[in-house]
Design a protein around this motif. Structure first.
Motif, PDB file in Angstrom:
ATOM      1  N   GLU A  64       3.263   6.916  -4.265  1.00 35.41           N
ATOM      2  CA  GLU A  64       2.296   6.117  -4.106  1.00 35.41           C
ATOM      3  C   GLU A  64       2.090   4.964  -3.675  1.00 35.41           C
ATOM      4  O   GLU A  64       2.989   4.325  -3.745  1.00 35.41           O
ATOM      5  CB  GLU A  64       2.106   5.778  -6.016  1.00 35.41           C
ATOM      6  CG  GLU A  64       0.975   5.309  -5.980  1.00 35.41           C
ATOM      7  CD  GLU A  64       0.665   4.882  -8.321  1.00 35.41           C
ATOM      8  OE1 GLU A  64       0.866   6.122  -8.664  1.00 35.41           O
ATOM      9  OE2 GLU A  64       0.929   4.054  -7.767  1.00 35.41           O
ATOM     10  N   ILE A  65       1.192   4.924  -3.170  1.00 31.08           N
ATOM     11  CA  ILE A  65       0.896   4.519  -1.821  1.00 31.08           C
ATOM     12  C   ILE A  65      -0.450   3.012  -2.331  1.00 31.08           C
ATOM     13  O   ILE A  65      -1.467   3.638  -2.634  1.00 31.08           O
ATOM     14  CB  ILE A  65       0.667   4.676  -0.607  1.00 31.08           C
ATOM     15  CG1 ILE A  65       1.142   3.703   0.746  1.00 31.08           C
ATOM     16  CG2 ILE A  65      -0.242   5.485  -0.315  1.00 31.08           C
ATOM     17  CD1 ILE A  65       0.898   4.150   2.122  1.00 31.08           C
ATOM     18  N   ARG A  66      -0.298   1.651  -2.062  1.00 35.87           N
ATOM     19  CA  ARG A  66      -1.481   0.786  -1.712  1.00 35.87           C
ATOM     20  C   ARG A  66      -2.457   1.754  -1.063  1.00 35.87           C
ATOM     21  O   ARG A  66      -2.205   1.614   0.211  1.00 35.87           O
ATOM     22  CB  ARG A  66      -0.802  -0.839  -1.902  1.00 35.87           C
ATOM     23  CG  ARG A  66      -2.169  -1.705  -2.405  1.00 35.87           C
ATOM     24  CD  ARG A  66      -1.681  -3.025  -1.540  1.00 35.87           C
ATOM     25  NE  ARG A  66      -2.360  -3.380  -0.054  1.00 35.87           N
ATOM     26  CZ  ARG A  66      -1.452  -3.871   1.117  1.00 35.87           C
ATOM     27  NH1 ARG A  66      -0.631  -4.752   0.189  1.00 35.87           N
ATOM     28  NH2 ARG A  66      -2.060  -4.227   2.250  1.00 35.87           N
ATOM     29  N   GLY A  67      -3.850   1.623  -1.687  1.00 32.91           N
ATOM     30  CA  GLY A  67      -5.191   1.678  -0.506  1.00 32.91           C
ATOM     31  C   GLY A  67      -6.055   0.225  -0.128  1.00 32.91           C
ATOM     32  O   GLY A  67      -5.289  -0.713  -0.908  1.00 32.91           O
ATOM     33  N   GLY A  68      -6.798   0.260   0.106  1.00 35.54           N
ATOM     34  CA  GLY A  68      -7.306  -0.627   0.681  1.00 35.54           C
ATOM     35  C   GLY A  68      -7.656  -1.314   2.262  1.00 35.54           C
ATOM     36  O   GLY A  68      -6.451  -1.275   2.919  1.00 35.54           O
ATOM     37  N   MET A  69      -8.521  -1.245   2.792  1.00 37.42           N
ATOM     38  CA  MET A  69      -9.131  -1.472   3.508  1.00 37.42           C
ATOM     39  C   MET A  69      -9.552  -2.851   4.801  1.00 37.42           C
ATOM     40  O   MET A  69      -8.962  -3.093   5.752  1.00 37.42           O
ATOM     41  CB  MET A  69     -11.158  -1.196   4.518  1.00 37.42           C
ATOM     42  CG  MET A  69     -10.844   0.792   4.107  1.00 37.42           C
ATOM     43  SD  MET A  69     -11.954   1.581   4.057  1.00 37.42           S
ATOM     44  CE  MET A  69     -11.981   2.946   3.576  1.00 37.42           C
ATOM     45  N   PHE A  70      -9.350  -4.063   3.725  1.00 34.40           N
ATOM     46  CA  PHE A  70      -9.339  -5.438   4.412  1.00 34.40           C
ATOM     47  C   PHE A  70      -8.871  -6.205   3.263  1.00 34.40           C
ATOM     48  O   PHE A  70      -8.333  -6.987   3.114  1.00 34.40           O
ATOM     49  CB  PHE A  70     -10.467  -5.305   4.376  1.00 34.40           C
ATOM     50  CG  PHE A  70     -11.755  -4.781   5.257  1.00 34.40           C
ATOM     51  CD1 PHE A  70     -11.542  -6.009   6.655  1.00 34.40           C
ATOM     52  CD2 PHE A  70     -12.264  -4.245   5.315  1.00 34.40           C
ATOM     53  CE1 PHE A  70     -12.221  -4.998   7.589  1.00 34.40           C
ATOM     54  CE2 PHE A  70     -13.835  -3.084   6.108  1.00 34.40           C
ATOM     55  CZ  PHE A  70     -13.278  -3.624   6.896  1.00 34.40           C
ATOM     56  N   GLU A  71      -7.262  -6.047   3.099  1.00 38.10           N
ATOM     57  CA  GLU A  71      -6.396  -6.486   2.168  1.00 38.10           C
ATOM     58  C   GLU A  71      -5.986  -7.624   3.137  1.00 38.10           C
ATOM     59  O   GLU A  71      -5.815  -8.852   2.335  1.00 38.10           O
ATOM     60  CB  GLU A  71      -5.382  -5.209   1.749  1.00 38.10           C
ATOM     61  CG  GLU A  71      -5.118  -4.864   1.100  1.00 38.10           C
ATOM     62  CD  GLU A  71      -5.691  -5.532  -0.729  1.00 38.10           C
ATOM     63  OE1 GLU A  71      -5.174  -6.516  -0.716  1.00 38.10           O
ATOM     64  OE2 GLU A  71      -6.498  -5.071  -1.385  1.00 38.10           O
ATOM     65  N   ASN A  72      -5.816  -7.645   4.418  1.00 33.56           N
ATOM     66  CA  ASN A  72      -5.389  -8.705   5.148  1.00 33.56           C
ATOM     67  C   ASN A  72      -6.318  -9.837   5.072  1.00 33.56           C
ATOM     68  O   ASN A  72      -5.744 -11.275   5.405  1.00 33.56           O
ATOM     69  CB  ASN A  72      -4.994  -8.418   6.542  1.00 33.56           C
ATOM     70  CG  ASN A  72      -6.718  -7.213   6.883  1.00 33.56           C
ATOM     71  OD1 ASN A  72      -6.672  -6.990   6.444  1.00 33.56           O
ATOM     72  ND2 ASN A  72      -6.944  -8.742   8.121  1.00 33.56           N
ATOM     73  N   PHE A  73      -8.068  -9.243   4.223  1.00 32.87           N
ATOM     74  CA  PHE A  73      -9.053 -10.951   4.490  1.00 32.87           C
ATOM     75  C   PHE A  73      -9.144 -11.560   2.668  1.00 32.87           C
ATOM     76  O   PHE A  73      -9.778 -11.429   2.657  1.00 32.87           O
ATOM     77  CB  PHE A  73     -10.331 -10.299   4.786  1.00 32.87           C
ATOM     78  CG  PHE A  73     -10.518  -9.769   7.043  1.00 32.87           C
ATOM     79  CD1 PHE A  73     -10.009 -10.999   7.137  1.00 32.87           C
ATOM     80  CD2 PHE A  73     -10.048  -8.719   6.575  1.00 32.87           C
ATOM     81  CE1 PHE A  73     -10.066 -10.748   8.896  1.00 32.87           C
ATOM     82  CE2 PHE A  73     -10.302  -8.472   7.749  1.00 32.87           C
ATOM     83  CZ  PHE A  73     -10.728  -9.899   8.785  1.00 32.87           C
ATOM     84  N   ARG A  74      -8.146 -10.734   1.767  1.00 34.58           N
ATOM     85  CA  ARG A  74      -8.364 -10.635   0.406  1.00 34.58           C
ATOM     86  C   ARG A  74      -7.707 -12.280   0.184  1.00 34.58           C
ATOM     87  O   ARG A  74      -6.735 -12.637   1.179  1.00 34.58           O
ATOM     88  CB  ARG A  74      -7.640  -9.880  -0.451  1.00 34.58           C
ATOM     89  CG  ARG A  74      -7.606 -10.166  -1.920  1.00 34.58           C
ATOM     90  CD  ARG A  74      -6.947  -8.696  -2.200  1.00 34.58           C
ATOM     91  NE  ARG A  74      -6.590  -9.212  -3.473  1.00 34.58           N
ATOM     92  CZ  ARG A  74      -6.735  -7.794  -5.147  1.00 34.58           C
ATOM     93  NH1 ARG A  74      -6.496  -7.420  -4.270  1.00 34.58           N
ATOM     94  NH2 ARG A  74      -7.067  -7.884  -6.276  1.00 34.58           N
ATOM     95  N   GLY A  75      -8.462 -12.810   0.194  1.00 35.38           N
ATOM     96  CA  GLY A  75      -8.721 -14.469  -0.585  1.00 35.38           C
ATOM     97  C   GLY A  75     -10.339 -15.289  -0.568  1.00 35.38           C
ATOM     98  O   GLY A  75      -9.833 -15.912  -0.580  1.00 35.38           O
ATOM     99  N   ILE A  76     -10.376 -14.942   0.433  1.00 30.71           N
ATOM    100  CA  ILE A  76     -11.923 -15.914   0.720  1.00 30.71           C
ATOM    101  C   ILE A  76     -12.868 -15.171   0.441  1.00 30.71           C
ATOM    102  O   ILE A  76     -13.562 -16.757  -0.457  1.00 30.71           O
ATOM    103  CB  ILE A  76     -11.891 -14.844   2.747  1.00 30.71           C
ATOM    104  CG1 ILE A  76     -10.805 -14.783   3.524  1.00 30.71           C
ATOM    105  CG2 ILE A  76     -13.105 -15.492   3.261  1.00 30.71           C
ATOM    106  CD1 ILE A  76     -11.487 -14.258   5.305  1.00 30.71           C
ATOM    107  N   ILE A  77     -13.043 -14.309  -0.609  1.00 31.49           N
ATOM    108  CA  ILE A  77     -13.900 -14.748  -1.328  1.00 31.49           C
ATOM    109  C   ILE A  77     -13.958 -15.180  -2.333  1.00 31.49           C
ATOM    110  O   ILE A  77     -14.612 -15.469  -3.683  1.00 31.49           O
ATOM    111  CB  ILE A  77     -14.569 -12.959  -1.514  1.00 31.49           C
ATOM    112  CG1 ILE A  77     -15.072 -12.202  -0.482  1.00 31.49           C
ATOM    113  CG2 ILE A  77     -15.621 -12.219  -3.243  1.00 31.49           C
ATOM    114  CD1 ILE A  77     -15.361 -11.134  -0.844  1.00 31.49           C
ATOM    115  N   THR A  78     -12.181 -15.033  -3.102  1.00 28.45           N
ATOM    116  CA  THR A  78     -11.948 -15.639  -4.515  1.00 28.45           C
ATOM    117  C   THR A  78     -12.080 -17.306  -4.074  1.00 28.45           C
ATOM    118  O   THR A  78     -12.488 -18.072  -4.920  1.00 28.45           O
ATOM    119  CB  THR A  78     -10.208 -15.310  -4.384  1.00 28.45           C
ATOM    120  OG1 THR A  78      -9.882 -13.890  -4.380  1.00 28.45           O
ATOM    121  CG2 THR A  78      -9.985 -16.197  -5.662  1.00 28.45           C
ATOM    122  N   MET A  79     -11.382 -17.522  -2.364  1.00 31.16           N
ATOM    123  CA  MET A  79     -11.899 -19.414  -2.925  1.00 31.16           C
ATOM    124  C   MET A  79     -12.812 -19.588  -2.839  1.00 31.16           C
ATOM    125  O   MET A  79     -13.110 -20.781  -3.542  1.00 31.16           O
ATOM    126  CB  MET A  79     -11.469 -19.470  -1.863  1.00 31.16           C
ATOM    127  CG  MET A  79      -9.075 -19.626  -1.114  1.00 31.16           C
ATOM    128  SD  MET A  79      -8.278 -20.135  -2.458  1.00 31.16           S
ATOM    129  CE  MET A  79      -8.488 -22.330  -2.728  1.00 31.16           C
TER     130      MET A  79
END
Length: 362
Positions: A64-79
């Motif tokens: 089992e491996i992690r998916g997600g295309m834009f994990e490197n941008f995660r955090g912008i929408i959160t802030m």
């Protein structure tokens, strides 16, 4: 961040009337017959299979491996979301103060101020619930990480996604198609993308294609091939002669987002031809990096990691049923119709004649 998965699903599952209002046309994503007929699970693409990860499980039944295309941008929408939630709190704070203060409403001006504040707060709440939830759910109050499970016993691939991005799907291993490199040897090196995998309707029988990104973002084209080769050999031959991957936790950790955010910054500095530009950008990196990393961690903390459905958890065990492949009937009637309306986007052309092949999608 699930914006990539959301946009892919949105483009294939919205009603024709909504598409018309948004002035969205149908795309042309034709592929050649030789590409979609090929069994990519049988061809080796690397002599150095490597588990780059992050991996969540690795045993005799499945990896089992992690998916997600834009994990490197995660955090912008959160802030951004947290700042907007702060604005909402700004309006609620005086309301609470007014209600808790004895004898506050002494004259008409106080009553007017209270009503005015309540009306503004109500409008904001409505806007947040009605519209903004479609934005913050891409990083908050949703699945913590997309997961992709490769079950070598059932020879199936399971993808766990939020419902607004297509939900959990099941496909045959033999139907998988690596999307970052093809028969010509072309690749997406230098684009800072994850490893993209697709399930084309020509193979699956599902009216549209399903795509998913796995693993970490990379600038090295060979990384795509090395990790795909690791997964391919595991599914075809088992764990013999393969390196054991280091397993990651599902739990949120403060440094999870650091690597994904710092690599693009270092790449930009490395490729910069001007020392002056580099010196000007460094302070920006120093300021943004902690913000992005904090946003990633907060996003993980405010999300959850759901369990797989029972049939998938037990898949491959002796006497347990094999999960059925995803079908059009698994979706609501309105979504089914929207998917059928989009099926013509996935044309296949004959290599010799260039004409469209009728494989049941017309």
């Amino acid at each position: 961040m699930y914006i990539g998965e959301f946009l892919l699903w949105f483009g294939n599952s919205i009603k024709a009337s909504t598409r018309k209002k948004l002035k969205m046309g149908y795309l042309n994503d034709d592929m050649m017959l030789s590409e979609v007929e090929k069994d990519y699970t049988k061809q080796s693409v690397s002599s150095n299979p490597r588990p780059i990860g992050p991996y969540y499980a690795y045993n005799e039944r499945y990896l089992e491996i992690r998916g997600g295309m834009f994990e490197n941008f995660r955090g912008i929408i959160t802030m951004i979301s947290l700042m907007l939630f702060g604005v909402l709190f700004f309006f609620f704070n005086p309301i609470i103060y007014m209600l808790s203060t004895p004898n506050y409403f002494n004259d008409g001006l106080d009553v007017f101020a209270f009503i005015y504040t309540v009306v503004l707060a109500s409008i904001l709440i409505y806007l947040y619930i009605r519209y903004f939830r479609y934005v913050y759910r891409l990083e908050l109050f949703t699945i913590r990480h997309i997961r992709v499970r490769f079950n070598r016993v059932t020879q199936q691939v399971y993808i766990q996604r939020p419902k607004y991005s297509g939900g959990t799907v099941v496909f045959k291993w033999q139907h998988i198609m690596p999307a970052n490199f093809g028969e010509s040897g072309s690749d997406m090196g230098g684009t800072n993308m994850v490893n993209l995998l697709s399930f084309h309707p020509y193979k699956t029988g599902f009216p549209i294609a399903h795509s998913v990104g796995i693993g970490k973002n990379t600038y090295r084209a060979q990384d795509y091939k090395d990790e795909w080769e690791f997964i391919r050999r595991y599914m075809e031959y088992g764990r013999d002669n393969l390196a054991k991957p280091r397993l990651s936790t599902h739990l949120p950790l403060p440094l999870h987002g650091l690597g994904g955010h710092i690599k693009p910054m270092l790449k930009m500095v490395k490729n910069s031809k001007s020392v002056l530009v580099t010196m000007m950008m460094l302070p920006v990196f120093v300021i943004l990096l902690p913000i992005y990393t904090a946003g990633y961690f907060i996003s993980e903390c405010l999300c959850w990691q759901p369990r797989w459905p029972k049939v998938i958890r037990q898949a491959g065990k002796v006497g347990k049923p094999t999960p059925k492949e995803t079908q059009l009937s698994d979706y609501p009637p309105a979504v089914q119709q929207a998917i059928l309306d989009s099926r013509l986007e996935w044309g296949v052309r004959d290599d010799k004649t260039g004409k469209l092949v009728d494989y049941g999608n017309s």
